[in-house]
Design an enzyme around this catalytic site. Structure first.
Site, PDB file in Angstrom:
ATOM      1  N   PHE B  17      -6.228  39.819  12.313  1.00 32.67           N
ATOM      2  CA  PHE B  17      -4.786  39.571  12.511  1.00 32.67           C
ATOM      3  C   PHE B  17      -4.057  40.027  11.260  1.00 32.67           C
ATOM      4  CE2 PHE B  17      -0.986  36.930  11.889  1.00 32.67           C
ATOM      5  CZ  PHE B  17      -0.323  37.180  13.086  1.00 32.67           C
ATOM      6  N   ARG B  70      11.680  24.423   4.653  1.00 33.07           N
ATOM      7  CA  ARG B  70      10.350  25.017   4.768  1.00 33.07           C
ATOM      8  C   ARG B  70       9.966  25.124   6.240  1.00 33.07           C
ATOM      9  NH1 ARG B  70       8.987  28.199   0.777  1.00 33.07           N
ATOM     10  NH2 ARG B  70       8.550  27.169  -1.202  1.00 33.07           N
ATOM     11  N   GLU B  98      11.242  34.808 -10.560  1.00 34.62           N
ATOM     12  CA  GLU B  98      11.480  33.852  -9.478  1.00 34.62           C
ATOM     13  C   GLU B  98      12.331  32.678  -9.963  1.00 34.62           C
ATOM     14  OE1 GLU B  98      10.986  33.783  -6.292  1.00 34.62           O
ATOM     15  OE2 GLU B  98       9.721  35.531  -5.972  1.00 34.62           O
ATOM     16  N   GLU B 102      16.008  32.045  -8.193  1.00 40.96           N
ATOM     17  CA  GLU B 102      16.232  30.816  -7.417  1.00 40.96           C
ATOM     18  C   GLU B 102      17.177  29.836  -8.093  1.00 40.96           C
ATOM     19  OE1 GLU B 102      12.497  29.068  -6.220  1.00 40.96           O
ATOM     20  OE2 GLU B 102      12.181  30.627  -4.713  1.00 40.96           O
ATOM     21  N   PRO B 120      -9.302  27.140  -1.316  1.00 41.46           N
ATOM     22  CA  PRO B 120     -10.433  28.078  -1.375  1.00 41.46           C
ATOM     23  C   PRO B 120     -11.313  28.062  -0.128  1.00 41.46           C
ATOM     24  CG  PRO B 120     -10.863  26.180  -2.776  1.00 41.46           C
ATOM     25  CD  PRO B 120      -9.426  26.070  -2.313  1.00 41.46           C
ATOM     26  N   GLU B 145      20.240  37.834   1.014  1.00 43.12           N
ATOM     27  CA  GLU B 145      21.148  37.479   2.097  1.00 43.12           C
ATOM     28  C   GLU B 145      20.434  36.495   3.033  1.00 43.12           C
ATOM     29  OE1 GLU B 145      23.695  39.611   5.654  1.00 43.12           O
ATOM     30  OE2 GLU B 145      22.414  40.832   4.388  1.00 43.12           O
ATOM     31  N   GLU B 147      19.432  33.557   2.392  1.00 43.02           N
ATOM     32  CA  GLU B 147      18.484  32.695   1.670  1.00 43.02           C
ATOM     33  C   GLU B 147      19.262  31.505   1.119  1.00 43.02           C
ATOM     34  OE1 GLU B 147      16.427  34.566  -1.623  1.00 43.02           O
ATOM     35  OE2 GLU B 147      14.978  32.934  -1.789  1.00 43.02           O
TER      36      GLU B 147
END
Lengths: 188, 188
Positions: B17, B70, B98, B102, B120, B145, B147
């Protein structure tokens, strides 16, 4: 915590992959501004438990941990015991069962210390954390055929200092320690 | 840590996938006993960074955190800033970028405090943790945009005590705190 200007709204979803461990689903969501739906990919898997088993010894507290090979990271990992819920189990039962199967130890006290999304950006499931105390060693693991798990008693300090470096490679063991620290602070 | 009696050996693998966020691969592995290969399913995704940004204030230390929706957990989450590496970036650069995008804050000091596998058992990637200090507020986020990320200054104590309960739902923020505690203990 009610922040409607940050909330997305799902308008539909579709399964796009499935295996015995997890499925993958597309979630179509409208932004807070109400723009055309965007596609987000979400992994659905079972909830599971991670147990912090603590043993008091003359030289201080120790954690009962397990060595095992991890197929995602392709390496050995030293972890707190744990595993996925079986049908009909509540989280406490799953935690105590996994602890016993992987280590042979049965807890006389088991207490939930927190619950998280392992990765809320892309995973829908939850991981439940437990503190296990007053452990009785039955001397016998209950492993599946072709399952290889070796137990280790580790000094609390060594684990706290070692997190984030091999063999303490599993991020959720750090999460477990943060909750263990939180619990210890509440007792003080 | 060399435990050959626990080590599995990959004999082959196949992608089953793929989407823009991750791919799914079957890994065929022989057990330590050398039995017929079993199939393990592994999610491959990019490495990413999580940053613990600390601000000293007259009333004590604060963390710079971000509210965002989320899509895995379908809820609001209050988190440390972070995100995936872009091509050519080293981990420190990704972490600082980041943080800036943010929150609008630029760190004058940024230090790696640990590295983990997020899971893991089923994921092959790594998450890198950073401590960011001496922050300069530019007053302007750099969001894409559509976000939606809202910043929040949170007391250190409130975050440590709140982990594992909403809105602190992201397990890897607990991992970040465990590393932050480890770092604080080393300084003492």
């Amino acid at each position: 915590m009610n922040k409607p200007h940050l909330k997305w709204t799902e308008t539909g979803n579709k399964q796009v992959f499935d295996c015995k461990i997890f499925s993958v689903n597309e979630s179509y969501c409208k932004s807070p501004a109400g723009n055309e739906p965007q596609t987000f990919t979400v992994i659905d898997a079972k909830d599971w438990a991670i147990v912090v088993p603590v043993i008091e010894t003359p030289k201080g507290k120790q954690f009962l941990m397990v060595w095992q090979w991890r197929h995602g990271s392709k390496c050995l990992s030293l972890e707190f015991p744990g595993g996925v819920f079986e049908p009909g189990e509540n989280p406490e039962q799953a935690a105590a069962r996994e602890l016993y199967e992987e280590t042979g130890y049965k807890p006389q006290k088991i207490k939930k210390i927190g619950e998280f999304s392992p990765n809320p950006a892309i995973m829908s499931n939850k991981v439940h954390f437990f503190l296990a105390e007053d452990l009785i060693d039955t001397g016998k693991q209950e492993l599946d055929e072709d399952e290889y798990v070796e137990i280790a008693l580790m000094d609390e300090k060594e684990v706290i200092q070692g997190m984030g470096k091999p063999p303490f490679v599993h991020a959720l063991m750090g999460t477990a320690l943060a909750l263990y620290n939180q619990e210890s602070l509440q007792k003080e």
